[in-house]
Design an enzyme around this catalytic site. Structure first.
Site, short mmCIF file in Angstrom:
data_model
loop_
_atom_site.label_atom_id
_atom_site.label_comp_id
_atom_site.label_asym_id
_atom_site.label_seq_id
_atom_site.Cartn_x
_atom_site.Cartn_y
_atom_site.Cartn_z
N GLY A 19 38.94 40.31 20.24
CA GLY A 19 38.72 39.86 21.61
C GLY A 19 37.41 38.85 21.61
CB VAL A 21 32.63 41.06 23.02
CG1 VAL A 21 31.15 41.94 22.55
CG2 VAL A 21 32.31 40.77 24.44
CE1 TYR A 145 38.10 47.13 31.98
CE2 TYR A 145 36.25 46.61 33.42
CZ TYR A 145 36.83 46.59 32.31
OH TYR A 145 36.24 45.98 31.14
CE LYS A 149 35.69 48.82 29.69
NZ LYS A 149 35.55 49.00 28.21
CG ASN A 174 30.41 38.01 35.57
OD1 ASN A 174 29.66 38.96 35.96
ND2 ASN A 174 31.62 37.64 35.93
CG HIS A 188 36.79 37.72 33.38
ND1 HIS A 188 37.32 38.33 32.19
CD2 HIS A 188 36.84 38.70 34.33
CE1 HIS A 188 37.46 39.99 32.33
NE2 HIS A 188 37.21 40.19 33.73
CD1 TRP A 210 42.54 29.15 43.49
CD2 TRP A 210 42.86 31.27 42.07
NE1 TRP A 210 43.84 29.22 42.91
CE2 TRP A 210 43.95 30.33 42.05
CE3 TRP A 210 42.76 32.15 41.51
CZ2 TRP A 210 44.93 30.58 41.13
CZ3 TRP A 210 43.80 32.58 40.74
CH2 TRP A 210 44.89 32.14 40.55
NE ARG A 217 31.14 37.86 39.97
CZ ARG A 217 30.85 38.12 41.43
NH1 ARG A 217 29.91 38.13 42.04
NH2 ARG A 217 32.12 38.49 42.06
CG ASP A 279 34.83 34.18 48.20
OD1 ASP A 279 35.19 33.18 47.28
OD2 ASP A 279 34.23 33.64 48.93
#
Length: 323
Positions: A19, A21, A145, A149, A174, A188, A210, A217, A279
């Site tokens: 992935g 990371v 989720y 976590k 992020n 994302h 969108w 962020r 949002d």
């Protein structure tokens, strides 16, 4: 897998190794940040289904890790989370319990798991810090989720109190960079925008973002995060989690992020905001004061430079990028 000469003191298993990371950690290790006494093993869902306890155990028996960086998770953007909250809860709880319990059973010395700032309470004061994780329910859009976590933090505490295990967690803001999921529906915000700009350039159409573009962020470049993961694995001894983030002053709006991508990709078309789309949370500003106490001199890659590098990677690897 990285080749090691001489005695190997650490065998480091990275779950979710293919992935965003995981690939960043693999790159910084390969580019000189790895150490001679470390053997790095990167595994993905092709190697084992971590929702399955037997497969998880077999993976650990095969590689015999002394240390684990646990990145594997079922992840998705805002709209995918809204549709599948139960699936996000169940799959992630199974993955996390299997990885942590197998690590305990096989005598792993340290586990560093990856959380997310979306786990923080929706109704809160800003900036958010590590002490506030459990101070109220997370945002309703991705509660499955988020709670899964959060439970990693609970388990880490339990394994420490009951068995003395050094299991900890990091909370990045992020993350973005090469090897991200650039899917417009499920990805994302930043990789989704990069893909949209790429397509808008191809077709000569307007770029539609969108939402209002107003939410803010803190974006962290995956290669910066990877360097911080190595530090946490080697040096950070607390069980309590640590936020890995750029400073509060480096927060950017979605509009500013879109403009940075437009500039990096030399997009000349119109920029439109579709305000009929949700949002999500307006902001989730996190404090990196704890990180700065440990690493006052850490240098983050400037946002626009990191965006530029990510856009260049996506354009060069468009055929094979996740999208």
């Amino acid at each position: 897998m990285t080749e090691v000469t001489g005695p190997v003191a650490k065998r480091i298993l990275v779950t979710g190794g293919s992935g965003l990371v995981g690939r960043a950690i693999e790159k910084v290790v390969a580019d000189g940040e790895g150490r001679p006494d470390e053997k790095w093993i990167f595994v993905s869902s092709r190697d084992a289904d971590l929702t399955n306890a037997a497969e998880t155990k077999a993976l650990f028996e095969q590689h015999k890790p002394t240390h684990v960086i646990h990145l594997a998770a079922m992840v998705g953007g805002l709209f995918k989370n809204i549709r599948y909250n139960l699936d996000f809860w169940r799959r992630n709880v199974h993955i996390n319990d299997n990885v942590l319990h197998t690590a305990y059973e096989t005598g792993v010395q340290k586990v560093v798991s990856c959380l997310s700032t979306c786990i923080f309470p929706d109704k809160t004061t800003y900036p958010i810090d590590e002490s506030m994780i459990h101070n109220g329910p997370p945002h309703s859009s991705n509660f499955g989720y988020s709670y899964a976590k959060r439970m990693i933090d609970i388990q880490n505490r339990g394994y420490f109190e009951q068995h003395g295990c050094r299991f900890t967690a990091v909370i990045p803001t992020n993350v973005f960079g090469p090897h991200d999921n650039f899917n417009i529906e499920d990805g994302h915000v930043l990789p989704g925008l990069i893909h949209k700009v790429y397509l808008a350039k191809q077709t000569g159409s307007a770029l539609t973002v969108w939402g209002t573009g107003k939410p803010r962020r803190q974006f962290i470049y995956s290669l910066d995060l990877a360097r911080l993961f190595l530090w946490v694995l080697r040096e950070y001894d607390e069980v309590e989690p640590i936020i890995l983030s750029v400073g509060e002053e480096d927060e950017v709006s979605i509009r500013e992020a879109a403009e940075a991508i437009v500039e990096a990709m030399d997009f000349r078309g119109e920029l439109v905001f579709d305000t009929t789309k949700a949002d999500g949370q307006f902001k989730k500003t996190a404090s990196n004061a704890k990180l700065r106490r440990y690493l006052p001199g850490f240098q983050f890659t400037p946002f626009r430079q990191a965006v530029k590098e990510t856009c260049a990677w996506f354009s060069a690897n468009y055929a094979n990028a996740r999208k």
